[in-house]
Enzyme design. Structure first.
Site, PDB file in Angstrom:
ATOM      1  N   GLY A  31      -8.960  -3.169   5.331  1.00  0.00           N
ATOM      2  CA  GLY A  31      -9.955  -3.176   4.261  1.00  0.00           C
ATOM      3  C   GLY A  31      -9.907  -1.926   3.396  1.00  0.00           C
ATOM      4  O   GLY A  31      -8.913  -1.199   3.402  1.00  0.00           O
ATOM      5  N   ALA A  32     -10.994  -1.693   2.636  1.00  0.00           N
ATOM      6  CA  ALA A  32     -11.014  -0.657   1.587  1.00  0.00           C
ATOM      7  C   ALA A  32      -9.786  -0.885   0.699  1.00  0.00           C
ATOM      8  O   ALA A  32      -8.945   0.003   0.514  1.00  0.00           O
ATOM      9  CB  ALA A  32     -11.053   0.749   2.173  1.00  0.00           C
ATOM     10  N   HIS A  37      -2.497  -2.854  -1.153  1.00  0.00           N
ATOM     11  CA  HIS A  37      -2.775  -4.061  -0.363  1.00  0.00           C
ATOM     12  C   HIS A  37      -2.592  -5.317  -1.218  1.00  0.00           C
ATOM     13  O   HIS A  37      -2.016  -6.310  -0.774  1.00  0.00           O
ATOM     14  CB  HIS A  37      -4.232  -4.068   0.118  1.00  0.00           C
ATOM     15  CG  HIS A  37      -4.607  -2.955   1.050  1.00  0.00           C
ATOM     16  ND1 HIS A  37      -5.483  -1.957   0.704  1.00  0.00           N
ATOM     17  CD2 HIS A  37      -4.227  -2.704   2.335  1.00  0.00           C
ATOM     18  CE1 HIS A  37      -5.645  -1.150   1.737  1.00  0.00           C
ATOM     19  NE2 HIS A  37      -4.891  -1.568   2.731  1.00  0.00           N
ATOM     20  N   ASP A 150       3.664   2.547   5.450  1.00  0.00           N
ATOM     21  CA  ASP A 150       3.605   2.879   6.876  1.00  0.00           C
ATOM     22  C   ASP A 150       4.967   2.548   7.475  1.00  0.00           C
ATOM     23  O   ASP A 150       5.140   1.533   8.149  1.00  0.00           O
ATOM     24  CB  ASP A 150       2.470   2.086   7.540  1.00  0.00           C
ATOM     25  CG  ASP A 150       1.133   2.423   6.903  1.00  0.00           C
ATOM     26  OD1 ASP A 150       0.552   3.448   7.265  1.00  0.00           O
ATOM     27  OD2 ASP A 150       0.690   1.676   6.005  1.00  0.00           O
ATOM     28  N   SER A 185      -3.672   4.675  -0.817  1.00  0.00           N
ATOM     29  CA  SER A 185      -4.133   4.646   0.572  1.00  0.00           C
ATOM     30  C   SER A 185      -5.645   4.540   0.579  1.00  0.00           C
ATOM     31  O   SER A 185      -6.313   5.123  -0.282  1.00  0.00           O
ATOM     32  CB  SER A 185      -3.712   5.943   1.276  1.00  0.00           C
ATOM     33  OG  SER A 185      -4.435   6.103   2.482  1.00  0.00           O
ATOM     34  N   ARG A 187      -7.485   5.999   2.517  1.00  0.00           N
ATOM     35  CA  ARG A 187      -7.999   7.347   2.784  1.00  0.00           C
ATOM     36  C   ARG A 187      -8.089   8.207   1.520  1.00  0.00           C
ATOM     37  O   ARG A 187      -8.782   9.226   1.529  1.00  0.00           O
ATOM     38  CB  ARG A 187      -7.146   8.050   3.835  1.00  0.00           C
ATOM     39  CG  ARG A 187      -7.298   7.472   5.234  1.00  0.00           C
ATOM     40  CD  ARG A 187      -6.572   8.314   6.277  1.00  0.00           C
ATOM     41  NE  ARG A 187      -6.820   7.836   7.627  1.00  0.00           N
ATOM     42  CZ  ARG A 187      -6.135   6.866   8.231  1.00  0.00           C
ATOM     43  NH1 ARG A 187      -5.147   6.279   7.590  1.00  0.00           N
ATOM     44  NH2 ARG A 187      -6.419   6.486   9.463  1.00  0.00           N
TER      45      ARG A 187
END
Ligand code: AMP
Length: 280
Positions: A31-32, A37, A150, A185, A187
């Site tokens: 998510g986020a 994505h 990743d 990302s 983050r």
């Protein structure tokens, strides 16, 4: 788009679609969601008849509990983005759905998880293997999409699928970057304005490393990267490794005749960012 929270609801939607000879594609996420994505979701939708996206912040892959606690959670914005990207089924389970009982399985990845993220984050890839194997079991896709952002995770998932002999094709997708080069990302949303302003140095340094690979030795390249990341004082290098892109083992020399990947992890305050680039 259907939004389901339980394995039971998911199963009710899936077989019907899969039975008609349709290809189920799957994008696992935490998510986020951002454009990185969504690039996976769009590709999944293009290549498959049914696109399933999971949103699940998997506790077993967080070796650092404060990282888990502050991980961004934006479910309603995520579902809107997924709808716009063409997702057919959003699967947003809670922890009991994925782990009805404690998952005590341990996975063996040989040397793949003994370096880089695996070395710095004990248990991380075992948790990734737990959740990915469980999700692949409930979604039963023919194709599953993962990002090269990743890089080590992709190698681990590919090995997991090989070792468990799962009938799914792992599809590798390129890194999507911000206009200033920073790898997208979830983050990144946690960075302060100062940290965000400093963060593009990570990608800039990787791209500069690509340019220098023919003129520097491996120790010189490592020193160049360490100096470039330290410059400015807001970023702290965790590691920079040049690895064999297939085995993930560090190369002894830049002259080694193997595909090479430069991988980096950097702290901006408490926030840990990773990135990578092909060197040759
Ligand atoms: P996460 O939500 O961080 O677990 O990521 C879910 C999937 O999206 C993983 O396969 C990631 O590698 C992929 N992903 C995350 N960020 C990016 C990006 N910037 N570009 C491409 N793929 C990404």
């Amino acid at each position: 788009m259907e939004i389901v929270k339980t394995v039971k609801e998911l199963r009710q939607l899936l077989p019907e679609e899969a039975d008609k000879g349709q290809v189920v594609g799957f994008v696992p996420t935490m998510g986020a969601l951002h454009r990185g994505h969504l690039s996976l979701v769009q590709r999944c939708k293009k290549e498959c008849s049914v696109a399933v996206v999971s949103i699940f912040v998997n506790p077993t892959q967080f070796n650092d509990k404060s990282d888990l606690k502050r991980y961004p959670r934006t479910l309603s914005a995520d579902t809107q983005l997924l709808q716009a990207a063409g997702c057919d089924v959003a699967f947003a389970p809670d922890e009991r759905e994925i782990y009805p009982e404690l998952d005590t399985r341990t996975f063996d990845f040989g040397l793949l998880d003994k370096v880089m993220e695996g070395e710095r984050r004990p248990g991380h890839f075992n948790g990734v293997a737990q959740v990915v194997s469980r999700l692949l079991h409930v979604v039963t896709p023919q194709r599953a999409y993962f990002g090269e952002k990743d890089f080590q995770q992709l190698a681990i998932v590919t090995e997991l699928v090989r070792r468990l002999d799962l009938p799914v094709e792992v599809v590798r997708c390129p890194i999507v970057r911000e206009p200033d080069g920073l790898a997208m990302s979830s983050r990144n949303a946690l960075l302060s304005p100062e940290q965000r302003a400093a963060a593009p140095a990570i990608a800039r340094t990787l791209f500069a490393a690509v340019d220098k690979v023919c003129s520097l030795s491996l120790p010189e390249l490592k020193q160049f990267v360490a100096d470039a990341i330290a410059d400015g004082g807001r970023l702290k290098l965790d590691y920079f490794e040049v690895v064999n892109a297939l085995t993930l083992q560090p190369v002894a020399s830049l002259d080694d005749d193997v595909p090479k990947q430069a991988c980096i992890a950097v702290y901006a305050g408490e926030i840990r960012l990773i990135d990578n680039v092909r060197l040759t």
